[in-house]
Design a protein around this motif. Structure first.
Motif, PDB file in Angstrom:
ATOM      1  N   ALA A  68       8.442 -12.961 -38.331  1.00 53.35           N
ATOM      2  CA  ALA A  68       7.308 -12.041 -38.441  1.00 53.35           C
ATOM      3  C   ALA A  68       7.491 -11.201 -39.693  1.00 53.35           C
ATOM      4  CB  ALA A  68       7.220 -11.143 -37.206  1.00 53.35           C
ATOM      5  N   THR A  69       6.387 -10.800 -40.302  1.00 55.01           N
ATOM      6  CA  THR A  69       6.470 -10.001 -41.516  1.00 55.01           C
ATOM      7  C   THR A  69       5.692  -8.702 -41.356  1.00 55.01           C
ATOM      8  OG1 THR A  69       4.516 -11.007 -42.579  1.00 55.01           O
ATOM      9  CG2 THR A  69       6.649 -12.087 -42.917  1.00 55.01           C
ATOM     10  N   VAL A  70       6.197  -7.662 -42.018  1.00 56.38           N
ATOM     11  CA  VAL A  70       5.586  -6.340 -42.023  1.00 56.38           C
ATOM     12  C   VAL A  70       5.348  -5.965 -43.484  1.00 56.38           C
ATOM     13  CG1 VAL A  70       5.926  -3.909 -41.450  1.00 56.38           C
ATOM     14  CG2 VAL A  70       6.741  -5.677 -39.882  1.00 56.38           C
ATOM     15  N   ASP A 136      12.500 -14.059 -34.228  1.00 59.53           N
ATOM     16  CA  ASP A 136      13.945 -13.932 -34.328  1.00 59.53           C
ATOM     17  C   ASP A 136      14.358 -13.324 -35.664  1.00 59.53           C
ATOM     18  OD1 ASP A 136      13.407 -16.124 -35.927  1.00 59.53           O
ATOM     19  OD2 ASP A 136      14.360 -17.566 -34.592  1.00 59.53           O
ATOM     20  N   LEU A 137      13.361 -12.929 -36.479  1.00 61.71           N
ATOM     21  CA  LEU A 137      13.600 -12.197 -37.721  1.00 61.71           C
ATOM     22  C   LEU A 137      12.323 -11.473 -38.100  1.00 61.71           C
ATOM     23  CD1 LEU A 137      15.400 -11.536 -40.220  1.00 61.71           C
ATOM     24  CD2 LEU A 137      14.359 -13.538 -41.325  1.00 61.71           C
ATOM     25  N   PRO A 158      16.399  -8.916 -35.547  1.00 62.16           N
ATOM     26  CA  PRO A 158      16.981  -8.396 -36.795  1.00 62.16           C
ATOM     27  C   PRO A 158      15.883  -8.097 -37.820  1.00 62.16           C
ATOM     28  CG  PRO A 158      18.191 -10.307 -36.021  1.00 62.16           C
ATOM     29  CD  PRO A 158      16.962 -10.221 -35.171  1.00 62.16           C
ATOM     30  N   VAL A 159      16.038  -6.986 -38.517  1.00 61.60           N
ATOM     31  CA  VAL A 159      15.038  -6.540 -39.486  1.00 61.60           C
ATOM     32  C   VAL A 159      15.671  -6.438 -40.873  1.00 61.60           C
ATOM     33  CG1 VAL A 159      13.395  -4.726 -40.112  1.00 61.60           C
ATOM     34  CG2 VAL A 159      13.878  -5.200 -37.688  1.00 61.60           C
ATOM     35  N   VAL A 160      15.014  -7.003 -41.863  1.00 70.17           N
ATOM     36  CA  VAL A 160      15.434  -6.845 -43.251  1.00 70.17           C
ATOM     37  C   VAL A 160      14.412  -5.948 -43.927  1.00 70.17           C
ATOM     38  CG1 VAL A 160      15.907  -7.979 -45.444  1.00 70.17           C
ATOM     39  CG2 VAL A 160      16.584  -9.074 -43.305  1.00 70.17           C
ATOM     40  N   ALA A 181      17.705 -14.022 -46.425  1.00 67.06           N
ATOM     41  CA  ALA A 181      17.538 -13.901 -44.973  1.00 67.06           C
ATOM     42  C   ALA A 181      17.158 -15.227 -44.326  1.00 67.06           C
ATOM     43  CB  ALA A 181      16.482 -12.848 -44.659  1.00 67.06           C
ATOM     44  N   LEU A 182      16.430 -16.068 -45.045  1.00 65.82           N
ATOM     45  CA  LEU A 182      15.964 -17.339 -44.494  1.00 65.82           C
ATOM     46  C   LEU A 182      16.917 -18.490 -44.781  1.00 65.82           C
ATOM     47  CD1 LEU A 182      12.162 -17.148 -45.411  1.00 65.82           C
ATOM     48  CD2 LEU A 182      13.249 -16.628 -43.208  1.00 65.82           C
ATOM     49  N   GLY A 183      18.013 -18.205 -45.500  1.00 66.76           N
ATOM     50  CA  GLY A 183      18.939 -19.270 -45.854  1.00 66.76           C
ATOM     51  C   GLY A 183      18.415 -20.173 -46.949  1.00 66.76           C
TER      52      GLY A 183
END
Length: 345
Positions: A68-70, A136-137, A158-160, A181-183
């Motif tokens: 998910a994105t913010v 999950d991220l 988990p939040v970046v 974060a995404l590898g």
């Protein structure tokens, strides 16, 4: 339309192939979850990974499959690396009919992904809506989340967050953080190189940009008493500097270090000196209203006719939130107006 740089090769995962390779309900569920988010390429970096940001460090134990994105650019960053978010912010200003963007939708169609659930952030971060997506991220590398927002979101996944300050993360840094974060660090570097090549080629084609300075202002006919000035850390200003323009000295004078915005009273309009002035408009008469105002009309670029007010909100959205996906759109739809606004040599 300007052709964007060659994109990363996509491997679209079809439902039939998922069923064929399944060995049981657990594996099928896992593959469906992966397909909901990642449709173009697999992670290559080893996990776990730890990403540092303004609120500390976040460790991601395994490759995220429901992202998910913010904020208004992280969805572009993820999709540019082949990951389709399951949820993203609704683009309520300048978005298209789907509250998305044309550049995001074009890339989504190219990779064959499913549109993310869009949730508005006009009343704050939509924590409950995000939780319902079971991510999950959560990516928020160029957002305005607060410490409280971070704490609430961290209870979900988990939040970046952004590396230093809200809303001012350079697109390059955001892309690298998302890639980490995404590898997909290598893919991020490839996309960064492609995008910087587009910027460099555009700047080289228009050396006249490097000879001029500018102010990107916020003006509104509903309040003619002040002029908002976007700072050099603001993404819309930073990207124009990458194309060659220079911020006028007044920008550093009125925008504090670490901030993306400052303001000047209309009484001091004459001090806002620059070769060109850029802003937004709600109607095609706004620019004339600003020019005719006895105070705002003293802005030198306005008085000289070297000002441009973007009326198309979707174009405005692109320059406000530059990303590897939106930059070709900016080159095609916004930069020509900037070039037309330059004073004659």
């Amino acid at each position: 339309m300007t052709t964007r740089p060659t994109l990363l090769a996509a491997l679209v995962v079809a439902a039939a192939s998922l069923a064929a390779c399944s060995t049981g309900p657990a594996q099928a569920a896992s593959e469906e979850t992966r397909a909901a988010s990642s449709v173009a390429s697999e992670a290559v970096d080893p996990f776990p990974v730890t990403v540092a940001h303004a609120f500390g460090e976040t460790t991601i134990a395994a490759e995220p499959v429901r992202v998910a994105t913010v904020g208004w650019t992280d969805q572009d960053m993820a999709l540019s690396l082949g990951v389709v978010p399951v949820g993203a912010t609704a683009l309520t200003w300048g978005g298209n009919e789907e509250q998305s963007s044309d550049w995001f939708d074009a890339e989504l169609e190219r990779v064959g992904g499913e549109a993310p659930v869009r949730s508005p952030d006009t009343d704050g971060i939509p924590v409950e809506e995000i939780a319902e997506l079971r991510p999950d991220l959560i990516l928020a590398t160029n957002s305005g989340i607060t410490a409280d927002d971070y704490a609430s979101l961290s209870k979900i996944a988990p939040v970046v967050a952004y590396p230093e300050a809200p809303w001012v993360t350079p697109w390059q840094e955001s892309l690298r953080l998302v890639g980490q974060a995404l590898g997909r660090s290598d893919q991020a570097e490839e996309r960064l190189e492609e995008t910087e090549e587009l910027i460099a080629d555009t700047a080289a084609a228009h050396p006249e940009l490097a000879e001029r300075d500018f102010v990107f202002a916020y003006l509104t006919t509903t309040d003619l008493s002040s002029v908002g000035v976007y700072g050099r850390q603001d993404p819309r200003v930073a990207i124009l500097e990458e194309f060659g323009l220079k911020s006028a000295p007044i920008v550093d004078e009125v925008v504090e270090d670490g901030a993306f915005y400052g303001s000047v009273s209309a009484e001091r309009a004459a001090t806002i000196e620059s070769d060109i002035l850029l802003t937004y408009a709600e109607s095609d008469t706004d620019l004339q209203t600003f020019t005719d105002d006895p105070l705002l009309g003293q802005i030198p670029a306005l008085a000289a006719g070297n000002a441009y007010a973007e009326l198309d909100k979707h174009v405005g959205l692109s320059i406000t939130n530059p990303s590897p996906l939106s930059l070709p759109f900016i080159v095609e739809n916004f930069l020509p107006h900037v070039l037309e606004t330059l004073p004659a040599t």
